[in-house]
Scaffold this active site. Structure first.
Site, mmCIF file in Angstrom:
data_model
loop_
_atom_site.group_PDB
_atom_site.id
_atom_site.type_symbol
_atom_site.label_atom_id
_atom_site.label_comp_id
_atom_site.label_asym_id
_atom_site.label_seq_id
_atom_site.Cartn_x
_atom_site.Cartn_y
_atom_site.Cartn_z
ATOM 1 N N LYS A 46 0.666 -0.985 0.087
ATOM 2 C CA LYS A 46 -0.242 -0.010 0.195
ATOM 3 C C LYS A 46 1.145 1.097 0.336
ATOM 4 O O LYS A 46 2.064 0.706 0.150
ATOM 5 C CB LYS A 46 -0.786 0.171 1.169
ATOM 6 C CG LYS A 46 0.034 0.241 2.993
ATOM 7 C CD LYS A 46 -1.238 0.782 3.459
ATOM 8 C CE LYS A 46 -1.220 2.082 3.440
ATOM 9 N NZ LYS A 46 -0.291 2.666 4.759
ATOM 10 N N HIS A 95 -0.735 -4.898 5.646
ATOM 11 C CA HIS A 95 -0.275 -6.025 6.711
ATOM 12 C C HIS A 95 -1.011 -5.710 7.976
ATOM 13 O O HIS A 95 -0.998 -6.440 9.269
ATOM 14 C CB HIS A 95 1.660 -5.371 6.916
ATOM 15 C CG HIS A 95 1.525 -3.919 8.559
ATOM 16 N ND1 HIS A 95 1.112 -2.752 7.910
ATOM 17 C CD2 HIS A 95 1.265 -4.080 9.492
ATOM 18 C CE1 HIS A 95 1.089 -1.937 8.855
ATOM 19 N NE2 HIS A 95 1.137 -2.696 9.814
ATOM 20 N N LYS A 122 -1.342 -9.312 11.669
ATOM 21 C CA LYS A 122 -1.420 -9.428 12.676
ATOM 22 C C LYS A 122 -1.877 -9.975 13.397
ATOM 23 O O LYS A 122 -3.198 -10.561 13.352
ATOM 24 C CB LYS A 122 -1.621 -7.928 13.257
ATOM 25 C CG LYS A 122 -0.935 -7.064 12.765
ATOM 26 C CD LYS A 122 -1.043 -5.391 13.449
ATOM 27 C CE LYS A 122 -0.319 -4.561 12.997
ATOM 28 N NZ LYS A 122 0.328 -4.023 13.304
ATOM 29 N N GLU A 161 -1.176 6.150 17.161
ATOM 30 C CA GLU A 161 0.472 6.749 17.624
ATOM 31 C C GLU A 161 0.924 7.582 17.639
ATOM 32 O O GLU A 161 0.358 8.261 17.805
ATOM 33 C CB GLU A 161 0.620 6.102 15.653
ATOM 34 C CG GLU A 161 -0.074 5.089 14.694
ATOM 35 C CD GLU A 161 0.815 4.933 13.404
ATOM 36 O OE1 GLU A 161 1.920 4.712 13.706
ATOM 37 O OE2 GLU A 161 -0.130 5.873 12.623
ATOM 38 N N ASP A 184 -3.770 7.204 4.529
ATOM 39 C CA ASP A 184 -2.769 6.263 4.846
ATOM 40 C C ASP A 184 -2.916 5.147 5.736
ATOM 41 O O ASP A 184 -2.386 3.800 5.964
ATOM 42 C CB ASP A 184 -1.189 7.125 6.112
ATOM 43 C CG ASP A 184 -0.186 6.475 5.968
ATOM 44 O OD1 ASP A 184 0.418 5.702 5.837
ATOM 45 O OD2 ASP A 184 0.143 6.910 7.595
ATOM 46 N N HIS A 208 -5.827 -0.048 6.364
ATOM 47 C CA HIS A 208 -5.804 -0.424 7.705
ATOM 48 C C HIS A 208 -7.483 -0.464 8.447
ATOM 49 O O HIS A 208 -7.524 -1.211 9.324
ATOM 50 C CB HIS A 208 -5.357 0.027 9.167
ATOM 51 C CG HIS A 208 -3.471 -0.040 7.821
ATOM 52 N ND1 HIS A 208 -3.143 -1.108 7.328
ATOM 53 C CD2 HIS A 208 -2.219 0.600 7.687
ATOM 54 C CE1 HIS A 208 -1.820 -0.743 6.454
ATOM 55 N NE2 HIS A 208 -1.354 0.035 7.277
ATOM 56 N N LYS A 218 -1.489 10.702 14.488
ATOM 57 C CA LYS A 218 -0.183 10.740 14.896
ATOM 58 C C LYS A 218 0.132 11.227 16.094
ATOM 59 O O LYS A 218 -0.544 12.253 16.044
ATOM 60 C CB LYS A 218 0.730 10.862 13.748
ATOM 61 C CG LYS A 218 0.798 9.893 12.492
ATOM 62 C CD LYS A 218 1.913 9.313 12.131
ATOM 63 C CE LYS A 218 2.270 9.043 10.866
ATOM 64 N NZ LYS A 218 2.689 7.594 10.693
HETATM 65 C C1 BG6 Z 1 1.028 2.215 7.930
HETATM 66 C C2 BG6 Z 1 1.440 3.042 7.515
HETATM 67 O O1 BG6 Z 1 1.112 1.052 7.193
HETATM 68 O O2 BG6 Z 1 0.916 1.799 8.917
HETATM 69 C C3 BG6 Z 1 2.389 4.450 8.978
HETATM 70 O O3 BG6 Z 1 1.663 3.811 6.464
HETATM 71 C C4 BG6 Z 1 1.918 3.328 9.771
HETATM 72 O O4 BG6 Z 1 1.965 5.954 8.873
HETATM 73 C C5 BG6 Z 1 2.235 2.014 10.488
HETATM 74 O O5 BG6 Z 1 2.636 4.059 10.826
HETATM 75 C C6 BG6 Z 1 1.492 1.296 11.409
HETATM 76 O O6 BG6 Z 1 1.608 0.319 11.654
HETATM 77 P P1 BG6 Z 1 1.789 -0.676 12.602
HETATM 78 O O7 BG6 Z 1 1.927 -1.928 12.549
HETATM 79 O O8 BG6 Z 1 3.082 -0.059 13.710
HETATM 80 O O9 BG6 Z 1 0.321 -0.331 13.496
#
Ligand code: BG6
Length: 489
Positions: A149, A179, A183, A217, A236, A241, A341
């Site tokens: 992505k 991704h 998980k 985050e 993003d 997600h 963020k």
């Molecule tokens: C990514 C985003 O797909 O996922 C990032 O581009 C983000 O901005 C990240 O920080 C978060 O992934 P995880 O696995 O740390 O929750």
């Protein structure tokens, strides 16, 4: 002890082999799978990039990456065996006249051996790289291509990428990664829902008041300013997600775990998402951008200061959305999504809040609400909050306490990174945890509508100090509905 079934010997070519994703995720994930005995020693891992580098030097890059990856206990003897799998080829993969013969010479061109092309590059190169792979005669079965992505920046650009990739690879050869689907806790969502009869009768508008999905985050830009400023939190995080988490929470039970059964159910949810009109967008969504603040007691820069070219960017770093899945099961049940963020802490949770008891015999102020809290990260757990009588005489005091299933306590295992599972699924050709073309496009359709509404209503991001939970409007959005964002006590 978990058992790992080895995969067939395979070749994986990583375009962007020296980049951030390869170093932080892909190479360490492959090394872990090696340590667990899942990767046969005749497999090949071929890093490629445009710069000149000897294989020895690339092995050093890979070693540093794997050593730096958290949780790896270093084993020099194992590394010596693993590094023999690693090779490097300098190639400008967008060019058909690049050094494809050197790459071909390394590959085992056997009709049965999985050949994975992992595009860990900027998405605007995807189509050109796929065309070059095709022209080099490498795209036929058993080749597969992996797309990271973001697939495009809107529906139109996503379609252009999907069309271009589709000229070379059939849909069954295309693995679009999100991704989050790799998980463990996200996969557990399906087990929780479909291997426990307890929840299913309650899982609808009948008993559920609302659902909250939060991916918070505490990090900021982490050197990705260029990409992030063109993207923002909606593209993003939400487009992929958060919508995937929403789909897994809201979808109907799939017929089986086959490639298309799950994806077919997910797309029904995406297609049922109610559009958010311009005149509702300030009520149903919140856009935010962090300013300087205090994070974990330390001063943290604002978004504009973190950008190298601070020229008044209006990119959002926080989004909250009140969405609705307009179907029979979920009519009238809000799904609140939130991500940002530089928030106060890193945590991802899905909170299912049940309706209160229809008649409260305990009197005012006594809660009769149950919550199922699925903590996806960092301290993975499933908690079912129930009301309990506090022991002792002198009145009836009721308290909400969790039945607590902590993964760390129950399993005492190293937590595999999402990429480990996904990479092995790619080698096996198992598509169920990857996004189908129509799924990505349906998600963009909804997100594009929301962006249009933001633009039509000229909704600029509201400031929130780093280290907090987003703009005040996010709390007010809930307050208007008589609800709160769930916060762990
Ligand atoms: C990514 C985003 O797909 O996922 C990032 O581009 C983000 O901005 C990240 O920080 C978060 O992934 P995880 O696995 O740390 O929750």
């Amino acid at each position: 002890m978990a058992k790992f079934v080895p995969v067939e010997p395979f070749d994986i070519v990583i375009f962007g082999g020296t980049g951030d994703l390869s170093r932080r995720k892909l190479l360490p994930a492959l090394y872990h799978r090696w340590l667990d005995g899942q990767i046969p020693p005749t497999s090949k891992i071929i890093g490629t990039a445009r710069s000149e580098m000897a294989t020895e030097a690339y092995r050093k890059v890979a070693r540093e990456a794997c050593e730096a990856a958290s949780g790896i206990s270093w084993d020099a003897a194992e590394w010596a065996k693993f590094e023999k799998l690693i090779h490097y080829v300098m190639i400008d993969a967008t060019r058909p006249d690049a050094d494809w013969p050197s790459l071909k010479a390394l590959l085992t061109l056997d009709a049965k051996r999985p050949r994975v092309f992992y595009l860990a590059t900027s998405p605007h190169l995807y189509v050109d790289i796929c065309r070059s792979i095709g022209l080099a005669g490498l795209a036929g079965e058993p080749a597969r291509v992996v797309l990271e992505k973001p697939i495009g920046t809107d529906l139109e650009s996503a379609r252009a990428i999907n069309d271009g990739v589709g000229e070379v690879f059939s849909e069954r050869q295309v693995f679009r990664i999100d991704h989050y689907l790799g998980k463990e806790t996200v996969q557990n969502l399906m087990v929780l829902r479909f291997a426990n009869m307890l929840f299913e009768p309650l899982w609808s508008y009948n008993y559920i008041d609302h659902v909250q999905i939060t991916v918070a985050e505490n990090l900021g830009l982490e050197g990705r300013a260029d990409y992030y400023d063109r993207s923002g939190a909606l593209r993003d995080m939400v487009q992929n997600h958060l919508l995937q988490l929403l789909c897994l929470t809201a979808m109907e039970p799939p017929n089986d775990l086959g490639d298309d059964a799950i994806r077919t159910e997910k797309i029904k949810v995406l297609n049922a998402l109610g559009p958010i009109a311009a005149d509702q967008v300030k009520k149903q969504t919140v856009r935010g951008q962090y300013t300087s603040g205090l994070q974990d007691g330390k001063p943290a820069k604002g978004y504009l200061e973190e950008l190298s070219s601070a020229t008044g960017s209006t990119t959002e770093t926080f989004v909250a959305v009140k969405s609705e899945v307009k179907n029979w099961r979920w009519a009238g049940v809000p799904f609140y999504l939130r991500t940002g963020k530089r928030m106060s802490a890193r945590h991802s949770d899905i909170v299912i809040q049940f309706k209160p008891a229809p008649h409260n015999i305990f009197g005012q102020g006594v809660e009769t609400v149950n919550r199922l809290v699925i903590r996806l990260q960092p301290d993975e757990a499933v908690r079912l909050f129930v009301q309990i009588k506090e022991p002792g005489p002198g009145g009836l005091r009721v308290k909400s306490l969790p039945l607590n299933l902590s993964y760390a306590e129950s399993f005492m295992l190293r937590y595999p990174d999402a990429y480990e599972r996904l990479l092995m699924d790619i080698v096996r050709g198992n598509l169920s945890l990857f996004m189908r073309r129509d799924e990505v496009e349906a998600a963009w359709r909804w997100v594009d509508g929301l962006i249009e509404s933001w633009e039509a209503s000229r909704y600029l991001p509201e400031p929130y100090p780093a280290g907090t939970d987003g703009p005040l409007s996010a709390a007010m959005m809930m307050d208007r509905d008589g609800r709160d964002w769930w916060k762990e006590a």
